[in-house]
Design an enzyme around this catalytic site. Structure first.
Site, mmCIF file in Angstrom:
data_model
loop_
_atom_site.group_PDB
_atom_site.id
_atom_site.type_symbol
_atom_site.label_atom_id
_atom_site.label_comp_id
_atom_site.label_asym_id
_atom_site.label_seq_id
_atom_site.Cartn_x
_atom_site.Cartn_y
_atom_site.Cartn_z
ATOM 1 N N HIS A 10 32.385 34.286 -45.550
ATOM 2 C CA HIS A 10 31.840 33.770 -46.798
ATOM 3 C C HIS A 10 32.852 32.784 -47.371
ATOM 4 O O HIS A 10 33.888 32.494 -46.742
ATOM 5 C CB HIS A 10 31.550 34.914 -47.783
ATOM 6 C CG HIS A 10 32.679 35.873 -47.957
ATOM 7 N ND1 HIS A 10 33.869 35.534 -48.579
ATOM 8 C CD2 HIS A 10 32.825 37.175 -47.571
ATOM 9 C CE1 HIS A 10 34.673 36.572 -48.599
ATOM 10 N NE2 HIS A 10 34.090 37.584 -47.984
ATOM 11 N N GLN A 60 46.598 46.236 -48.637
ATOM 12 C CA GLN A 60 46.734 45.793 -47.246
ATOM 13 C C GLN A 60 47.752 44.668 -47.140
ATOM 14 O O GLN A 60 48.595 44.658 -46.229
ATOM 15 C CB GLN A 60 45.375 45.322 -46.730
ATOM 16 C CG GLN A 60 45.418 44.650 -45.369
ATOM 17 C CD GLN A 60 44.046 44.191 -44.921
ATOM 18 O OE1 GLN A 60 43.232 44.992 -44.481
ATOM 19 N NE2 GLN A 60 43.765 42.899 -45.051
ATOM 20 N N GLY A 108 43.842 37.661 -48.145
ATOM 21 C CA GLY A 108 43.347 37.631 -49.513
ATOM 22 C C GLY A 108 43.903 38.773 -50.346
ATOM 23 O O GLY A 108 44.125 39.878 -49.843
ATOM 24 N N GLY A 161 35.017 33.011 -49.627
ATOM 25 C CA GLY A 161 36.372 33.549 -49.795
ATOM 26 C C GLY A 161 37.203 33.356 -48.545
ATOM 27 O O GLY A 161 38.377 32.953 -48.611
ATOM 28 N N HIS A 162 36.600 33.625 -47.383
ATOM 29 C CA HIS A 162 37.304 33.386 -46.116
ATOM 30 C C HIS A 162 37.620 31.895 -45.952
ATOM 31 O O HIS A 162 38.715 31.520 -45.502
ATOM 32 C CB HIS A 162 36.436 33.822 -44.930
ATOM 33 C CG HIS A 162 36.222 35.297 -44.827
ATOM 34 N ND1 HIS A 162 34.991 35.872 -44.990
ATOM 35 C CD2 HIS A 162 37.080 36.313 -44.571
ATOM 36 C CE1 HIS A 162 35.090 37.182 -44.825
ATOM 37 N NE2 HIS A 162 36.353 37.475 -44.584
ATOM 38 N N LYS A 176 42.307 40.386 -52.541
ATOM 39 C CA LYS A 176 41.310 41.426 -52.821
ATOM 40 C C LYS A 176 41.744 42.736 -52.165
ATOM 41 O O LYS A 176 41.601 43.808 -52.744
ATOM 42 C CB LYS A 176 39.923 41.023 -52.314
ATOM 43 C CG LYS A 176 38.845 42.068 -52.671
ATOM 44 C CD LYS A 176 37.472 41.625 -52.246
ATOM 45 C CE LYS A 176 37.255 41.798 -50.764
ATOM 46 N NZ LYS A 176 37.181 43.230 -50.355
ATOM 47 N N ASP A 177 42.301 42.637 -50.967
ATOM 48 C CA ASP A 177 42.877 43.795 -50.284
ATOM 49 C C ASP A 177 44.391 43.770 -50.528
ATOM 50 O O ASP A 177 45.179 43.600 -49.594
ATOM 51 C CB ASP A 177 42.554 43.742 -48.790
ATOM 52 C CG ASP A 177 41.063 43.829 -48.529
ATOM 53 O OD1 ASP A 177 40.466 44.888 -48.792
ATOM 54 O OD2 ASP A 177 40.476 42.823 -48.082
#
Length: 283
Positions: free
Chosen positions: A34, A156, A150, A36-37, A152-153
């Site tokens: 998407h 991670q 990202g 974001g990627h 968002k993670d």
């Protein structure tokens, strides 16, 4: 656009590029790309001569087989999206499970100095061993100069930085800000699986996070936690799994605020059977 499905092929290509003194960026993904990627890919293109985008649904980081089976696999449309960004500077590496793991897809065991035991680690057994395993293997295969992930993670991201530090891997790990839909919902491949009523309700997550950030300026962490829990208790579609305010470096839940530390709020919410995560910097 170049496409490879075998590690031996892409290793030869990378060696040839490095022999020309070209810089290599890596954007690891599980596909179902998407915008974001694409923002990660564009950032990588800004800083590197060539960018490898890996597309691989990694079985060892799923603690739920049903979630693994349902994860969207959209390689053809992913390729079209990537071509819209660049036709000659992106290399796609989409391996099979066998190419990565051989006949035995199991995780290595890692010690991330306790980062793996917080938040997601409490709810997803073995998840970060799976993440560490696949990212380490992509680092070994592609040997990029820079790798992009990202925020968002965010947990991670911190774990991968810790792995690079502890194993002394000569790669620069770069975190990129969360890309959001116009309604504030953090972009995720899982968003495509949301039923219409849940898609409409999901922006409540970010709305609550931004309000929690405001409250954090004047209230204690515990008071903010209680407030968030009350907001979700009143919501008839979204189920709060956890909300945590944590120290950015240790990811441990804050008990008493300090002006010398940085904090983020982390949240996980179920929208029907779809699990959504998000986070926001608080100070």
């Amino acid at each position: 656009m170049e496409f490879y499905s075998e590690k031996q092929q892409i290793k030869l290509v990378i060696d040839a590029l490095k022999a020309k003194q070209l810089t290599i960026g890596l954007v690891p993904t599980m596909g179902a790309l998407h915008d974001g990627h694409l923002q990660l890919v564009k950032k990588a293109l800004d800083n590197n001569d060539k960018v490898v985008v890996s597309i691989f649904v990694n079985p060892t980081q799923f603690d739920n087989n049903d979630d693994l089976e349902k994860y969207p696999r959209t390689l053809e449309s992913d390729m079209v999206l990537l071509e819209s960004v660049s036709q000659d500077r992106i290399i796609v590496y989409a391996p099979t499970v066998k190419d990565i793991y051989g006949s035995n897809p199991i995780s290595e065991s890692f010690d991330f100095d306790g980062l793996e035991l917080e938040m997601e680690g409490k709810f997803r057994d073995g998840h970060f061993d799976g993440v560490g395993t696949i990212v380490k293997r992509f680092f070994e295969i592609v040997k990029p100069h820079n790798a992009y992930f990202g925020e968002k993670d965010f947990q991670q991201l911190q774990i991968i930085k810790k792995m690079v530090e502890k194993l002394r891997i000569p790669i620069h790990v770069i975190g990129c800000e969360i890309h959001r839909e116009t309604n504030g919902l953090a972009m995720s491949s899982r968003n495509t699986r949301l039923k219409p009523e849940y898609k409409k309700a999901a922006p409540f997550i970010y709305k609550t996070l931004t309000a929690a950030k405001e409250h954090f300026g004047t209230k204690s962490a515990n008071k903010v936690l209680e407030w968030v829990e009350k907001q979700f208790a009143k919501h008839h579609l979204l189920e709060l799994e956890y909300f945590i305010i944590a120290d950015v470096k240790t990811l441990k839940q804050v008990k008493r605020k300090s002006n010398k530390k940085s904090y983020r709020a982390f949240i996980a919410v179920y929208a029907d059977d779809i699990r959504l995560i998000d986070n926001i910097a608080l100070n």
